[in-house]
Design a protein around this motif. Sequence first.
Motif, PDB file in Angstrom:
ATOM      1  N   VAL A 133    -101.377 -25.579  29.822  1.00  0.00           N
ATOM      2  CA  VAL A 133    -102.099 -24.973  28.255  1.00  0.00           C
ATOM      3  C   VAL A 133    -103.321 -24.513  28.609  1.00  0.00           C
ATOM      4  O   VAL A 133    -103.929 -23.658  28.085  1.00  0.00           O
ATOM      5  CB  VAL A 133    -101.945 -25.903  27.361  1.00  0.00           C
ATOM      6  CG1 VAL A 133    -102.848 -25.543  26.204  1.00  0.00           C
ATOM      7  CG2 VAL A 133    -100.450 -26.282  27.082  1.00  0.00           C
ATOM      8  N   THR A 134    -104.194 -25.291  29.618  1.00  0.00           N
ATOM      9  CA  THR A 134    -105.404 -24.813  30.048  1.00  0.00           C
ATOM     10  C   THR A 134    -105.425 -23.475  30.745  1.00  0.00           C
ATOM     11  O   THR A 134    -106.470 -22.731  30.438  1.00  0.00           O
ATOM     12  CB  THR A 134    -105.894 -25.952  31.077  1.00  0.00           C
ATOM     13  OG1 THR A 134    -106.013 -27.352  30.408  1.00  0.00           O
ATOM     14  CG2 THR A 134    -107.454 -25.718  31.399  1.00  0.00           C
ATOM     15  N   GLY A 135    -104.684 -23.445  31.533  1.00  0.00           N
ATOM     16  CA  GLY A 135    -104.555 -22.051  32.254  1.00  0.00           C
ATOM     17  C   GLY A 135    -104.357 -20.854  31.051  1.00  0.00           C
ATOM     18  O   GLY A 135    -104.971 -19.741  31.356  1.00  0.00           O
ATOM     19  N   GLN A 153    -101.858 -38.101  24.658  1.00  0.00           N
ATOM     20  CA  GLN A 153    -100.482 -38.956  25.088  1.00  0.00           C
ATOM     21  C   GLN A 153    -100.934 -39.270  26.616  1.00  0.00           C
ATOM     22  O   GLN A 153    -100.444 -40.460  26.761  1.00  0.00           O
ATOM     23  CB  GLN A 153     -99.651 -37.827  25.279  1.00  0.00           C
ATOM     24  CG  GLN A 153     -99.079 -37.774  23.703  1.00  0.00           C
ATOM     25  CD  GLN A 153     -98.014 -36.800  23.660  1.00  0.00           C
ATOM     26  OE1 GLN A 153     -97.621 -35.865  24.665  1.00  0.00           O
ATOM     27  NE2 GLN A 153     -97.184 -36.752  22.578  1.00  0.00           N
ATOM     28  N   ARG A 154    -101.564 -38.696  27.527  1.00  0.00           N
ATOM     29  CA  ARG A 154    -101.886 -38.984  28.851  1.00  0.00           C
ATOM     30  C   ARG A 154    -102.863 -40.232  28.720  1.00  0.00           C
ATOM     31  O   ARG A 154    -102.663 -40.983  29.711  1.00  0.00           O
ATOM     32  CB  ARG A 154    -102.679 -37.850  29.752  1.00  0.00           C
ATOM     33  CG  ARG A 154    -102.795 -38.241  31.110  1.00  0.00           C
ATOM     34  CD  ARG A 154    -103.392 -37.106  32.032  1.00  0.00           C
ATOM     35  NE  ARG A 154    -104.617 -36.573  31.391  1.00  0.00           N
ATOM     36  CZ  ARG A 154    -105.332 -35.745  31.859  1.00  0.00           C
ATOM     37  NH1 ARG A 154    -104.669 -34.879  32.719  1.00  0.00           N
ATOM     38  NH2 ARG A 154    -106.419 -35.358  31.432  1.00  0.00           N
ATOM     39  N   VAL A 200    -102.463 -28.400  20.774  1.00  0.00           N
ATOM     40  CA  VAL A 200    -101.620 -28.750  21.692  1.00  0.00           C
ATOM     41  C   VAL A 200    -101.944 -29.604  22.866  1.00  0.00           C
ATOM     42  O   VAL A 200    -101.824 -30.684  23.412  1.00  0.00           O
ATOM     43  CB  VAL A 200    -100.560 -27.602  22.137  1.00  0.00           C
ATOM     44  CG1 VAL A 200     -99.632 -28.121  23.375  1.00  0.00           C
ATOM     45  CG2 VAL A 200     -99.785 -27.122  21.100  1.00  0.00           C
ATOM     46  N   ARG A 201    -103.125 -28.996  23.356  1.00  0.00           N
ATOM     47  CA  ARG A 201    -103.685 -29.506  24.631  1.00  0.00           C
ATOM     48  C   ARG A 201    -104.483 -30.990  24.233  1.00  0.00           C
ATOM     49  O   ARG A 201    -104.225 -31.911  24.973  1.00  0.00           O
ATOM     50  CB  ARG A 201    -105.021 -28.719  24.937  1.00  0.00           C
ATOM     51  CG  ARG A 201    -105.571 -29.078  26.229  1.00  0.00           C
ATOM     52  CD  ARG A 201    -106.695 -28.269  26.570  1.00  0.00           C
ATOM     53  NE  ARG A 201    -107.242 -28.599  27.868  1.00  0.00           N
ATOM     54  CZ  ARG A 201    -108.333 -29.576  28.260  1.00  0.00           C
ATOM     55  NH1 ARG A 201    -108.760 -30.038  27.113  1.00  0.00           N
ATOM     56  NH2 ARG A 201    -108.843 -29.790  29.260  1.00  0.00           N
ATOM     57  N   VAL A 245    -104.941 -13.653  13.352  1.00  0.00           N
ATOM     58  CA  VAL A 245    -103.760 -14.332  14.277  1.00  0.00           C
ATOM     59  C   VAL A 245    -104.436 -14.926  15.514  1.00  0.00           C
ATOM     60  O   VAL A 245    -103.767 -15.879  16.011  1.00  0.00           O
ATOM     61  CB  VAL A 245    -102.946 -13.251  13.999  1.00  0.00           C
ATOM     62  CG1 VAL A 245    -101.632 -13.762  15.012  1.00  0.00           C
ATOM     63  CG2 VAL A 245    -102.305 -12.766  12.856  1.00  0.00           C
ATOM     64  N   GLU A 246    -105.171 -13.868  16.073  1.00  0.00           N
ATOM     65  CA  GLU A 246    -105.721 -14.483  17.321  1.00  0.00           C
ATOM     66  C   GLU A 246    -106.307 -16.006  17.416  1.00  0.00           C
ATOM     67  O   GLU A 246    -106.334 -16.603  18.169  1.00  0.00           O
ATOM     68  CB  GLU A 246    -106.693 -13.410  17.963  1.00  0.00           C
ATOM     69  CG  GLU A 246    -105.842 -12.172  18.324  1.00  0.00           C
ATOM     70  CD  GLU A 246    -105.555 -11.036  17.235  1.00  0.00           C
ATOM     71  OE1 GLU A 246    -104.723 -10.182  17.352  1.00  0.00           O
ATOM     72  OE2 GLU A 246    -106.138 -11.489  16.134  1.00  0.00           O
ATOM     73  N   GLN A 247    -107.119 -16.146  16.555  1.00  0.00           N
ATOM     74  CA  GLN A 247    -107.902 -17.067  16.181  1.00  0.00           C
ATOM     75  C   GLN A 247    -106.928 -18.550  15.930  1.00  0.00           C
ATOM     76  O   GLN A 247    -107.165 -19.636  16.588  1.00  0.00           O
ATOM     77  CB  GLN A 247    -108.821 -17.274  14.893  1.00  0.00           C
ATOM     78  CG  GLN A 247    -110.276 -16.510  15.334  1.00  0.00           C
ATOM     79  CD  GLN A 247    -111.097 -16.699  13.940  1.00  0.00           C
ATOM     80  OE1 GLN A 247    -111.087 -15.922  13.277  1.00  0.00           O
ATOM     81  NE2 GLN A 247    -112.019 -17.507  14.149  1.00  0.00           N
ATOM     82  N   LEU A 248    -105.896 -18.203  15.123  1.00  0.00           N
ATOM     83  CA  LEU A 248    -104.971 -19.246  15.043  1.00  0.00           C
ATOM     84  C   LEU A 248    -104.272 -19.502  16.193  1.00  0.00           C
ATOM     85  O   LEU A 248    -103.982 -20.908  16.537  1.00  0.00           O
ATOM     86  CB  LEU A 248    -104.066 -18.973  13.836  1.00  0.00           C
ATOM     87  CG  LEU A 248    -104.644 -18.695  12.195  1.00  0.00           C
ATOM     88  CD1 LEU A 248    -103.557 -18.486  11.390  1.00  0.00           C
ATOM     89  CD2 LEU A 248    -105.347 -20.178  11.659  1.00  0.00           C
ATOM     90  N   ASP A 249    -103.716 -18.482  16.983  1.00  0.00           N
ATOM     91  CA  ASP A 249    -103.278 -18.868  18.237  1.00  0.00           C
ATOM     92  C   ASP A 249    -104.041 -19.583  19.269  1.00  0.00           C
ATOM     93  O   ASP A 249    -103.465 -20.796  19.789  1.00  0.00           O
ATOM     94  CB  ASP A 249    -102.842 -17.455  18.737  1.00  0.00           C
ATOM     95  CG  ASP A 249    -101.655 -16.795  18.282  1.00  0.00           C
ATOM     96  OD1 ASP A 249    -100.991 -17.645  17.235  1.00  0.00           O
ATOM     97  OD2 ASP A 249    -101.494 -15.722  18.589  1.00  0.00           O
ATOM     98  N   LEU A 250    -105.208 -19.363  19.400  1.00  0.00           N
ATOM     99  CA  LEU A 250    -106.050 -20.080  20.179  1.00  0.00           C
ATOM    100  C   LEU A 250    -106.396 -21.431  19.643  1.00  0.00           C
ATOM    101  O   LEU A 250    -106.452 -22.476  20.390  1.00  0.00           O
ATOM    102  CB  LEU A 250    -107.480 -19.376  20.438  1.00  0.00           C
ATOM    103  CG  LEU A 250    -108.430 -19.836  21.225  1.00  0.00           C
ATOM    104  CD1 LEU A 250    -107.827 -19.628  22.690  1.00  0.00           C
ATOM    105  CD2 LEU A 250    -109.623 -18.569  21.307  1.00  0.00           C
ATOM    106  N   GLN A 251    -106.217 -21.681  18.324  1.00  0.00           N
ATOM    107  CA  GLN A 251    -106.765 -23.014  17.827  1.00  0.00           C
ATOM    108  C   GLN A 251    -105.460 -23.766  17.925  1.00  0.00           C
ATOM    109  O   GLN A 251    -105.509 -24.959  18.374  1.00  0.00           O
ATOM    110  CB  GLN A 251    -107.086 -22.749  16.292  1.00  0.00           C
ATOM    111  CG  GLN A 251    -107.053 -24.068  15.377  1.00  0.00           C
ATOM    112  CD  GLN A 251    -107.592 -23.812  14.084  1.00  0.00           C
ATOM    113  OE1 GLN A 251    -108.510 -23.741  13.773  1.00  0.00           O
ATOM    114  NE2 GLN A 251    -106.334 -23.845  13.248  1.00  0.00           N
ATOM    115  N   ALA A 252    -104.252 -23.133  17.938  1.00  0.00           N
ATOM    116  CA  ALA A 252    -102.865 -23.952  18.204  1.00  0.00           C
ATOM    117  C   ALA A 252    -102.937 -24.329  19.636  1.00  0.00           C
ATOM    118  O   ALA A 252    -102.398 -25.399  19.937  1.00  0.00           O
ATOM    119  CB  ALA A 252    -101.641 -23.133  17.996  1.00  0.00           C
TER     120      ALA A 252
END
Length: 350
Positions: free
Chosen positions: A203-205, A137-138, A130-131, A119-126
Motif C-alpha cells: 500500500v505504501t508503494g 493490526q501490526r 487501509v494503511r 474521485v482521485e482524492q477519495l482513492d488516495l484517502q482510501a
Amino acid sequence: MPTAPLPPIATLGIDIGKNSFHVVGLDIRGVIVLRQKLSPGQVEARLANMAACLIGMEACVGAHHLSRQLLALGHDVKLMPAQFVSPFRKSHKNDFRDAEAIAEAVQRPTMRFVPTKSVEQLDLQALHRVRARLVSQRTAVLNQIRAFLLERGIPVRQRLRSLRQALPDILAQRTDVLTPRMTHLIEGLMQDWQHLDECIDAVTGEIEALVAADEACQRLMSVPGVGPIIASAMVATIGNGAAFQRGRDFGAWLGLVPRQISTGDRTVLGRLSKRGNTYLRSLLVQAARVLLLWPAKWRQHSFGEWLIAASMRLHHNVLAAALANKLARIAWSVLSQNRTYEPRTAAVMG
C-alpha cells in the motif's frame, strides 16, 4: 379542480441514509413545500427535472459522490460538518427533521462548508485508511507477542526493530520458560507480522507512486518533515486548501491550537483542542518530533530561530505540538499559493 402547482423550491436539504434518503424543500420564504422519502437510485432522477436550487447535505459516506452527481445537474451543492447542523434541529430527532435542519443550516452565510472531494482524492484517502488499519493490526500483533514474552519473564525493548532481532534467539534459546505450545503460538504471530509487513509495503508503494505523479504532493514534500505519506494525506484531505482562508484556520481545524474558554475580558487557554482530522494531526506531530531530534539542523529552516528560542521555554511535548502547527501552516501556504517551501536561510544569516 386541478391542484395548484407547488411553489418553486429555493433550498433543499437531503438527509443521507443507508437505504433511504429524506428530502425537505423550502421555498424562498423558508416555508416547507416538499417532504419526500426516496431510495438512493431515485434521488438523481427526482432532482434532474427540478430547477437549479441550493442543496445542503452533511459531509458523510456517499455525500461526495452524490454531490458530484447533483453538481453535474446544475445545482449548487454544499456539504457541511454534521456537528454544525445539529443546532438547527428542532425537538426530537427523526430523518425529516434532520433534512429540515440541513436545509436551514445551508442558508447561513457564516456556515463552514466542506469542499466536494474528487474521485482521485477519495482513492488516495482510501489507501491511507487501509494503511492505517494495517499498521494498527501490526501494532496489536507486536504488543501481543511482547506481552506473551513478559508473562514468561522475557522483557524486550519496545522498538519494532529490537523485537524483530531478538525473537529468533529467544525462541531458540529460552526453551526453559517457553513451552512448545507458546513457541508455536509466537511463530504463528510472526507469520501474521510478516504478512502485515508485506501488505503495508504494498500500500505504501502505491501511495508513493501516486505522489510521484502529483505536482501538489511534490511541492508539499519541500516542507521540512513532510514525506510522501503526509503530503498525500494532506492532498486527499483538503485538496488545494481553498476551504481555509489562512494557515491559522487550517491549524485550528486540525486541533493544533489551545482550547479557548473566554468570557468578558478574561481569556483562558487550555490544552490542545484535538479537533478535526485525527490522522493528519498525528502525522504532523510525528514529523515535528523527528525534526526535534536534530537540533544541529534547526538553523537550516526559516523557523530555526523561533524553534531555538521556543525550545528554551517550552516542554518537549508542547514544543512538538507548536512545531506541528507551524508545519501545518507552512504546508497550507505551499498548497494554496502554488509554490514550494523557501527556507530563506540566506536572509536569516544576513
